[in-house]
Design a protein around this motif. Sequence first.
Motif, short mmCIF file in Angstrom:
data_model
loop_
_atom_site.label_atom_id
_atom_site.label_comp_id
_atom_site.label_asym_id
_atom_site.label_seq_id
_atom_site.Cartn_x
_atom_site.Cartn_y
_atom_site.Cartn_z
N MET A 1 0.81 -1.21 0.00
CA MET A 1 0.00 0.00 0.00
C MET A 1 0.85 1.27 0.00
O MET A 1 0.35 2.36 -0.28
CB MET A 1 -0.92 0.01 1.22
N ALA A 2 2.14 1.12 0.32
CA ALA A 2 3.00 2.30 0.37
C ALA A 2 3.07 2.97 -0.99
O ALA A 2 3.05 4.21 -1.10
CB ALA A 2 4.39 1.91 0.85
N ASP A 3 3.16 2.16 -2.05
CA ASP A 3 3.22 2.72 -3.40
C ASP A 3 1.91 3.42 -3.77
O ASP A 3 1.92 4.41 -4.49
CB ASP A 3 3.53 1.62 -4.42
N PHE A 4 0.78 2.90 -3.27
CA PHE A 4 -0.51 3.54 -3.54
C PHE A 4 -0.54 4.93 -2.91
O PHE A 4 -0.90 5.91 -3.57
CB PHE A 4 -1.64 2.68 -2.97
N TYR A 5 -0.13 5.04 -1.65
CA TYR A 5 -0.14 6.33 -0.98
C TYR A 5 0.87 7.28 -1.61
O TYR A 5 0.64 8.50 -1.68
CB TYR A 5 0.15 6.15 0.51
N ALA A 6 2.00 6.73 -2.06
CA ALA A 6 2.98 7.56 -2.75
C ALA A 6 2.40 8.11 -4.05
O ALA A 6 2.63 9.27 -4.40
CB ALA A 6 4.24 6.75 -3.04
N ALA A 7 1.62 7.28 -4.75
CA ALA A 7 0.98 7.73 -5.99
C ALA A 7 -0.05 8.82 -5.72
O ALA A 7 -0.16 9.78 -6.49
CB ALA A 7 0.33 6.54 -6.69
N VAL A 8 -0.81 8.68 -4.63
CA VAL A 8 -1.77 9.74 -4.24
C VAL A 8 -1.01 11.03 -3.98
O VAL A 8 -1.43 12.12 -4.42
CB VAL A 8 -2.57 9.32 -2.99
N PHE A 9 0.11 10.93 -3.27
CA PHE A 9 0.92 12.11 -2.94
C PHE A 9 1.46 12.76 -4.20
O PHE A 9 1.47 13.99 -4.32
CB PHE A 9 2.07 11.70 -2.02
N ILE A 10 1.90 11.94 -5.16
CA ILE A 10 2.41 12.49 -6.43
C ILE A 10 1.30 13.26 -7.15
O ILE A 10 1.52 14.34 -7.69
CB ILE A 10 2.96 11.36 -7.33
N GLY A 11 0.09 12.68 -7.15
CA GLY A 11 -1.04 13.37 -7.77
C GLY A 11 -1.33 14.70 -7.11
O GLY A 11 -1.56 15.71 -7.80
N LEU A 12 -1.30 14.74 -5.77
CA LEU A 12 -1.53 15.99 -5.06
C LEU A 12 -0.42 16.99 -5.32
O LEU A 12 -0.67 18.18 -5.54
CB LEU A 12 -1.62 15.71 -3.55
N LEU A 13 0.81 16.49 -5.30
CA LEU A 13 1.97 17.35 -5.48
C LEU A 13 2.00 17.97 -6.87
O LEU A 13 2.41 19.12 -7.05
CB LEU A 13 3.25 16.54 -5.23
N GLY A 14 1.57 17.19 -7.85
CA GLY A 14 1.60 17.68 -9.23
C GLY A 14 0.30 18.32 -9.68
O GLY A 14 0.11 18.56 -10.87
N ALA A 15 -0.58 18.63 -8.72
CA ALA A 15 -1.89 19.17 -9.08
C ALA A 15 -1.79 20.50 -9.80
O ALA A 15 -2.61 20.82 -10.66
CB ALA A 15 -2.76 19.30 -7.83
N GLY A 16 -0.79 21.29 -9.44
CA GLY A 16 -0.61 22.57 -10.13
C GLY A 16 -0.32 22.36 -11.60
O GLY A 16 -0.81 23.10 -12.47
N HIS A 17 0.48 21.34 -11.89
CA HIS A 17 0.78 20.98 -13.28
C HIS A 17 -0.48 20.49 -13.99
O HIS A 17 -0.70 20.81 -15.16
CB HIS A 17 1.85 19.88 -13.28
N CYS A 18 -1.32 19.74 -13.26
CA CYS A 18 -2.57 19.24 -13.84
C CYS A 18 -3.49 20.38 -14.22
O CYS A 18 -4.13 20.36 -15.28
CB CYS A 18 -3.28 18.31 -12.85
N LEU A 19 -3.59 21.38 -13.35
CA LEU A 19 -4.44 22.53 -13.64
C LEU A 19 -3.95 23.27 -14.88
O LEU A 19 -4.74 23.75 -15.69
CB LEU A 19 -4.48 23.48 -12.44
N ALA A 20 -2.61 23.36 -15.01
CA ALA A 20 -2.05 24.07 -16.15
C ALA A 20 -2.32 23.33 -17.46
O ALA A 20 -2.61 23.94 -18.49
CB ALA A 20 -0.55 24.26 -15.95
#
Length: 228
Positions: free
Chosen positions: A1-20
């Motif tokens: 599950m660690a990789d799952f939570y890391a993936a969630v964190f990556i999504g949150l961290l890169g959210a600014g890029h997603c908005l752009a």
Amino acid sequence: MADFYAAVFIGLLGAGHCLAMCGGVASAMTFSIEQQQRSARQLLAILFYNLGRGISYIVAGMIIAGGAAALSQFFEIKSALLWLRLLSAIMMLLLALYISKIWQGLQKIEALGHYFWRIIQPLAAHLMPIKHPLMALPFGIVWGWLPCGLVYSSLSWAAVSGSALQGGLIMAGFALGTFPAMFSLGLFSNYLKNLLNSLWFRWIGSTMLALYAVHTGYIALRQMQYIQ
């Protein structure tokens, strides 16, 4: 599950890029909806659009992870997944540099996906204008294949998960992490953009990501030594 939570964190961290990258597309999609009951329809359209993106990410994760697992078993290479995990750790480091804006080399990897994107992009044009919120689902599925360094980095993580199911789960985590930013289109979008693009948020997040990548790479190298 660690990789799952890391993936969630990556999504949150890169959210600014997603908005752009996707914010303008999502906004244009919702504006194409009929004026009557626009607010409710826009919310539904954004929901289905993001579900469509998530479906594409999950499918890609299952294909990559399932293919990597099958190849490693077929060729009976015991360290194949460990080498892939080391590669994914390197991709995470590159992503940390990308998010912190120290080095933007990840954009070169993004460019490789444009060849595939040119083939499927016309499908999105045929789905516009969005006359009903449900039409946003296939629209999101198509746009989920937009070349993106964040997605590619997460896919490298999914590739070493060992099975198609785990790969899909990791990409589901990544999609979940990007949802808050994409749902913020409208009232909270400016506030969230400022938060996600703030210097302290980018540096703290990218540092945590880099540490996790170094730890993962170290574990992979240690396990390789045991196999040899």
